[in-house]
Write a protein that holds these residues in place. Structure first.
Motif, short mmCIF file in Angstrom:
data_model
loop_
_atom_site.label_atom_id
_atom_site.label_comp_id
_atom_site.label_asym_id
_atom_site.label_seq_id
_atom_site.Cartn_x
_atom_site.Cartn_y
_atom_site.Cartn_z
N ILE A 191 0.84 -1.21 0.00
CA ILE A 191 0.00 0.00 0.00
C ILE A 191 0.88 1.25 0.00
CG2 ILE A 191 -1.59 1.35 1.41
CD1 ILE A 191 -2.85 -1.33 2.29
N ILE A 192 1.88 1.27 0.85
CA ILE A 192 2.77 2.43 0.94
C ILE A 192 3.57 2.61 -0.35
CG2 ILE A 192 4.68 3.47 2.21
CD1 ILE A 192 3.75 1.77 4.63
N MET A 193 4.09 1.51 -0.89
CA MET A 193 4.87 1.60 -2.12
C MET A 193 3.98 2.00 -3.30
SD MET A 193 7.83 1.11 -0.99
CE MET A 193 8.64 1.24 -2.59
N GLY A 194 2.75 1.53 -3.31
CA GLY A 194 1.80 1.93 -4.35
C GLY A 194 1.49 3.40 -4.27
N ALA A 195 1.33 3.91 -3.04
CA ALA A 195 1.07 5.34 -2.84
C ALA A 195 2.25 6.17 -3.32
CB ALA A 195 0.79 5.62 -1.37
N LEU A 196 3.46 5.69 -3.06
CA LEU A 196 4.65 6.40 -3.51
C LEU A 196 4.70 6.47 -5.04
CD1 LEU A 196 7.45 7.67 -2.89
CD2 LEU A 196 8.41 5.36 -2.98
N THR A 197 4.35 5.38 -5.69
CA THR A 197 4.35 5.33 -7.16
C THR A 197 3.38 6.35 -7.74
OG1 THR A 197 4.95 2.98 -7.20
CG2 THR A 197 3.90 3.88 -9.17
N LEU A 198 2.14 6.36 -7.25
CA LEU A 198 1.13 7.28 -7.77
C LEU A 198 1.46 8.73 -7.38
CD1 LEU A 198 -2.20 5.31 -7.23
CD2 LEU A 198 -0.79 5.49 -9.28
N TYR A 199 2.06 8.92 -6.22
CA TYR A 199 2.50 10.25 -5.80
C TYR A 199 3.49 10.81 -6.83
CZ TYR A 199 4.91 13.82 -2.98
OH TYR A 199 5.47 14.99 -2.54
N LEU A 200 4.47 10.00 -7.20
CA LEU A 200 5.49 10.45 -8.17
C LEU A 200 4.87 10.75 -9.52
CD1 LEU A 200 8.37 7.97 -7.25
CD2 LEU A 200 8.31 10.43 -6.80
N ASP A 201 3.89 9.95 -9.95
CA ASP A 201 3.20 10.22 -11.21
C ASP A 201 2.50 11.58 -11.14
OD1 ASP A 201 4.00 7.77 -12.21
OD2 ASP A 201 2.12 6.76 -11.72
N PHE A 202 1.83 11.82 -10.03
CA PHE A 202 1.07 13.08 -9.86
C PHE A 202 2.01 14.28 -9.85
CE2 PHE A 202 -0.77 16.52 -7.50
CZ PHE A 202 -2.11 16.54 -7.86
N ILE A 203 3.03 14.23 -9.01
CA ILE A 203 3.92 15.38 -8.85
C ILE A 203 4.66 15.70 -10.15
CG2 ILE A 203 6.06 16.16 -7.75
CD1 ILE A 203 3.62 16.50 -5.99
N ASN A 204 5.12 14.68 -10.85
CA ASN A 204 5.83 14.92 -12.11
C ASN A 204 4.90 15.49 -13.17
OD1 ASN A 204 8.79 14.02 -12.10
ND2 ASN A 204 7.79 12.33 -11.03
N MET A 205 3.69 14.97 -13.25
CA MET A 205 2.73 15.52 -14.21
C MET A 205 2.42 16.98 -13.87
SD MET A 205 -0.76 13.80 -15.70
CE MET A 205 -1.45 13.44 -14.08
N PHE A 206 2.29 17.28 -12.59
CA PHE A 206 2.03 18.66 -12.13
C PHE A 206 3.17 19.59 -12.53
CE2 PHE A 206 3.16 21.63 -8.66
CZ PHE A 206 2.13 22.55 -8.81
N LEU A 207 4.41 19.18 -12.29
CA LEU A 207 5.55 20.04 -12.57
C LEU A 207 5.73 20.30 -14.07
CD1 LEU A 207 8.16 18.67 -9.99
CD2 LEU A 207 6.93 20.85 -9.92
N PHE A 208 5.54 19.26 -14.88
CA PHE A 208 5.66 19.46 -16.33
C PHE A 208 4.51 20.33 -16.86
CE2 PHE A 208 8.34 15.51 -16.28
CZ PHE A 208 9.48 16.10 -16.81
N LEU A 209 3.32 20.13 -16.30
CA LEU A 209 2.17 20.92 -16.73
C LEU A 209 2.31 22.38 -16.30
CD1 LEU A 209 -0.51 20.48 -18.24
CD2 LEU A 209 -1.61 20.09 -16.03
N LEU A 210 2.97 22.59 -15.17
CA LEU A 210 3.14 23.95 -14.65
C LEU A 210 3.94 24.82 -15.62
CD1 LEU A 210 2.64 25.82 -12.20
CD2 LEU A 210 4.81 24.99 -11.23
N ARG A 211 4.82 24.20 -16.39
CA ARG A 211 5.61 24.97 -17.34
C ARG A 211 4.75 25.53 -18.46
NH1 ARG A 211 11.27 21.52 -18.03
NH2 ARG A 211 11.70 21.26 -15.78
N PHE A 212 3.60 24.89 -18.71
CA PHE A 212 2.67 25.40 -19.71
C PHE A 212 1.67 26.38 -19.11
CE2 PHE A 212 3.81 21.27 -21.69
CZ PHE A 212 4.23 21.74 -22.93
N MET A 213 1.13 26.03 -17.95
CA MET A 213 0.04 26.79 -17.37
C MET A 213 0.48 27.85 -16.37
SD MET A 213 -2.74 23.72 -16.77
CE MET A 213 -3.99 24.90 -16.27
N GLY A 214 1.71 27.75 -15.90
CA GLY A 214 2.19 28.68 -14.87
C GLY A 214 2.46 30.06 -15.39
N SER A 215 1.98 31.07 -14.67
CA SER A 215 2.28 32.47 -14.99
C SER A 215 3.43 32.92 -14.10
CB SER A 215 1.05 33.35 -14.72
OG SER A 215 -0.04 32.94 -15.54
N ARG A 216 4.44 33.47 -14.71
CA ARG A 216 5.63 33.87 -13.96
C ARG A 216 5.44 35.22 -13.29
NH1 ARG A 216 10.23 30.84 -15.13
NH2 ARG A 216 9.85 29.22 -16.68
N ASP A 217 6.05 35.34 -12.09
CA ASP A 217 5.99 36.60 -11.36
C ASP A 217 6.74 37.69 -12.11
OD1 ASP A 217 4.41 35.96 -9.16
OD2 ASP A 217 6.11 34.94 -8.17
#
Length: 246
Positions: A220-246
């Motif tokens: 369960i813990i290792m599965g959560a870690l796997t999906l966590y990494l998928d989520f965070i990486n998708m978020f960071l790559f998507l942020l480069r498109f959707m993020g507005s810079r200060d």
């Protein structure tokens, strides 16, 4: 005349499944699988929320600037990676309690590392990207859970894609190409979107091998870690498109 012989009677509505009945076994398995996956999602979402809270508080306290450069930058950036490797290669050796502590420690360190994105992007654009990622993740994970299509064949392709992505990112550190940065971000979103569906299906299939074993809690813990990494990486790559810079 109707045959009322109990040995030939079909099981009807309201009847209780007999012991050893395939239907009863299937229902028990499905209930166990749902519980197993729900625990994975609960761990994963709690980890993501903890990371987000730590990142926000760190940014507001002004400490994010400390992690943006200097020796602490490398410590905060590389520590989560070290924990991931330790958990991955030592899952069988570590106790479930130790893996839990490592997971929460990883989530906190990721929060410290990600606090620096508030120095680059506006808070509003980070929030919008986060919720967009959450919606995409939910849809992709649901697809991976419910689809009858075997996604196993995509696994090797996606892992190779991640390796290629890492190599391209290292090369671009020296090239500093804006076009290459955008291409990497686009490909990164696609790869981790695919991994979200693939990993969900893999974790679902894994349940039949870990249920009832002492490794079930660790899985369960290792599965959560796997999906966590998928989520965070998708978020960071998507942020480069959707993020507005200060």
């Amino acid at each position: 005349m109707a045959d009322w012989d109990d040995t030939k009677q079909r099981q009807g509505f309201g009847s209780v499944p007999r012991a050893g009945d395939p239907v009863a076994r299937a229902e028990t398995f499905d209930a166990g699988l749902r519980s197993h996956m729900l625990k994975i999602y609960n761990y994963m979402s709690s980890g993501v929320l903890l990371t987000g809270l730590v990142a926000l508080l760190t940014a507001r306290s002004g400490l994010a600037m400390t992690f943006a450069s200097g020796p602490l930058m490398w410590l905060v950036a590389l520590s989560p990676l070290a924990i991931v490797f330790a958990m991955s290669f030592g899952a069988k050796k570590f106790s479930q309690g130790t893996l839990q502590l490592m997971f929460w420690g990883f989530a906190v360190l990721m929060g410290l590392s990600l606090s620096t994105i508030f120095l680059v992007y506006t808070g509003a654009s980070i929030a919008v990207t986060f919720f967009a990622t959450a919606g995409a993740f939910a849809g992709l994970s649901l697809f991976g859970y419910t689809t009858k299509k075997n996604l196993q064949g995509f696994g090797t392709f996606l892992v190779m894609g991640v390796i290629g992505l890492l190599i391209a990112m290292v090369i671009n550190i020296f090239l500093q190409s804006t076009v290459m940065t955008m291409a990497i971000s686009f490909i990164g979103v696609l790869i981790f979107a695919g991994l979200t569906a693939y990993d969900t299906q893999r974790l679902k299939a894994e349940y039949q091998f870990v249920k009832g074993t002492e490794f079930a809690g660790k899985a369960i813990i290792m599965g959560a870690l796997t999906l966590y990494l998928d989520f965070i990486n998708m978020f960071l790559f998507l942020l480069r498109f959707m993020g507005s810079r200060d």
